[in-house]
Design an enzyme around this catalytic site. Sequence first.
Site, mmCIF file in Angstrom:
data_model
loop_
_atom_site.group_PDB
_atom_site.id
_atom_site.type_symbol
_atom_site.label_atom_id
_atom_site.label_comp_id
_atom_site.label_asym_id
_atom_site.label_seq_id
_atom_site.Cartn_x
_atom_site.Cartn_y
_atom_site.Cartn_z
ATOM 1 N N HIS A 103 2.466 3.386 -9.030
ATOM 2 C CA HIS A 103 2.253 1.950 -9.305
ATOM 3 C C HIS A 103 3.440 1.369 -10.076
ATOM 4 C CE1 HIS A 103 -1.671 2.211 -7.591
ATOM 5 N NE2 HIS A 103 -2.204 2.931 -8.568
ATOM 6 N N LEU A 122 10.475 -20.505 -4.754
ATOM 7 C CA LEU A 122 9.447 -19.656 -4.122
ATOM 8 C C LEU A 122 8.141 -19.752 -4.898
ATOM 9 C CD1 LEU A 122 8.872 -17.097 -2.147
ATOM 10 C CD2 LEU A 122 9.260 -15.765 -4.207
ATOM 11 N N ASP A 163 0.833 -1.208 0.000
ATOM 12 C CA ASP A 163 0.000 0.000 0.000
ATOM 13 C C ASP A 163 0.868 1.259 0.000
ATOM 14 O OD1 ASP A 163 -2.342 1.424 -0.069
ATOM 15 O OD2 ASP A 163 -2.838 1.140 2.052
HETATM 16 C C1 IPE Z 1 -5.571 -2.723 -0.213
HETATM 17 O O1 IPE Z 1 -5.190 -1.403 -0.393
HETATM 18 C C2 IPE Z 1 -5.565 -3.438 -1.533
HETATM 19 C C3 IPE Z 1 -4.243 -3.654 -2.123
HETATM 20 C C4 IPE Z 1 -3.098 -3.409 -1.551
HETATM 21 C C5 IPE Z 1 -4.256 -4.225 -3.436
HETATM 22 P P1 IPE Z 1 -6.280 -0.242 -0.541
HETATM 23 O O2 IPE Z 1 -5.510 1.017 -0.687
HETATM 24 O O3 IPE Z 1 -7.237 -0.576 -1.629
HETATM 25 O O4 IPE Z 1 -7.023 -0.333 0.851
HETATM 26 P P2 IPE Z 1 -7.894 0.738 1.636
HETATM 27 O O5 IPE Z 1 -8.936 1.223 0.677
HETATM 28 O O6 IPE Z 1 -6.970 1.845 2.048
HETATM 29 O O7 IPE Z 1 -8.443 0.008 2.803
HETATM 30 C C1 IPE Z 2 -1.578 0.193 -3.348
HETATM 31 O O1 IPE Z 2 -1.373 1.561 -3.439
HETATM 32 C C2 IPE Z 2 -1.783 -0.454 -4.694
HETATM 33 C C3 IPE Z 2 -3.183 -0.815 -5.018
HETATM 34 C C4 IPE Z 2 -4.170 -0.777 -4.175
HETATM 35 C C5 IPE Z 2 -3.450 -1.235 -6.365
HETATM 36 P P1 IPE Z 2 -2.577 2.589 -3.453
HETATM 37 O O2 IPE Z 2 -2.941 2.859 -4.877
HETATM 38 O O3 IPE Z 2 -3.694 2.130 -2.598
HETATM 39 O O4 IPE Z 2 -1.866 3.862 -2.824
HETATM 40 P P2 IPE Z 2 -2.499 4.907 -1.795
HETATM 41 O O5 IPE Z 2 -3.074 4.125 -0.668
HETATM 42 O O6 IPE Z 2 -3.530 5.670 -2.563
HETATM 43 O O7 IPE Z 2 -1.339 5.745 -1.383
HETATM 44 MG MG MG Z 3 -4.117 2.381 -0.643
#
Ligand code: IPE
Ligand code: IPE
Ligand code: MG
Length: 253
Positions: free
Chosen positions: A38, A132, A21
């Site tokens: 990303h 792995l 995240d």
């Molecule tokens: C969780 O992250 C999903 C992934 C890492 C793929 P999100 O960014 O979607 O989660 P919330 O919305 O903050 O809970």
């Molecule tokens: C995690 O990063 C990746 C996915 C959920 C695909 P985020 O896109 O949720 O990044 P933040 O939470 O907005 O910083």
């Molecule tokens: Mg996120």
Amino acid sequence: MTDEINMIKSPIPEHLAIIMDGNGRWAKQRGLPRISGHQQGVETVIRVVDACVKQGIRYLSLFAFSSENWGRPRQEIDALMGLLTQFLASQRQKMLDDGVRLRVIGDLSRLSEPIQTALADAERETSQGNALTLILALSYGSRDEIMRAAKQIARQVVEGDLDIDQLDNKTFSLHLDTGDLPEPDLMIRTSGEVRLSNFLLWQAAYAELYFTDVLWPDFDAAELQKALDDYSSRKRRFGLTDEQLQALEEKTN
Ligand code: IPE
Ligand code: IPE
Ligand code: MG
């Protein structure tokens, strides 16, 4: 129980799960579009897979796209799917060379046909990898997974193929997408959020949890080492007392 005792004694998790995240915030801090975060996140995936192979971790589960992430803007979803396609193409040879076996969990029926095909091809081609197992959670949500398992089981009961009294935790687990995989020992979440966001809720019942403020694009082998050091100092009890655990450990030695 013997499986659990093995986990108590192991200083390294057999199965590491990561909620990756913070990509969007990483990009925002730099005035970049979310997709740059990303892209950088994919570089981290490659780094962390390498680090896990070196550490001798056997299973690595990465939460890459949740069932709830389908609600994001179309443009971001398309960009993420593009990165996934690129990742599969660019990492194919490396996975084969490094003995990495790819597995995918989630409701794959929601992914486009070409992506479904690319994933199935990658799973098949890497199926002999024995260093792995890399589990990518795509279009994945625990509640969705548990519902799908419950429906499969209900169908078997209705059709007379399963006696309802035979249903126990173990049988239920077999119907999850992770049916043939061990449960995670350690679950890491980056970016300072302290929640599971619908990831491996059933499987992580006894996982050790580790949260770090580091954003996923900045996560690296040194950050992984910190989490592993922390894990090795944890005492896993699985509901038992210290004395019981000690007796069990002595018995298995
Ligand atoms: C969780 O992250 C999903 C992934 C890492 C793929 P999100 O960014 O979607 O989660 P919330 O919305 O903050 O809970
Ligand atoms: C995690 O990063 C990746 C996915 C959920 C695909 P985020 O896109 O949720 O990044 P933040 O939470 O907005 O910083
Ligand atoms: Mg996120």
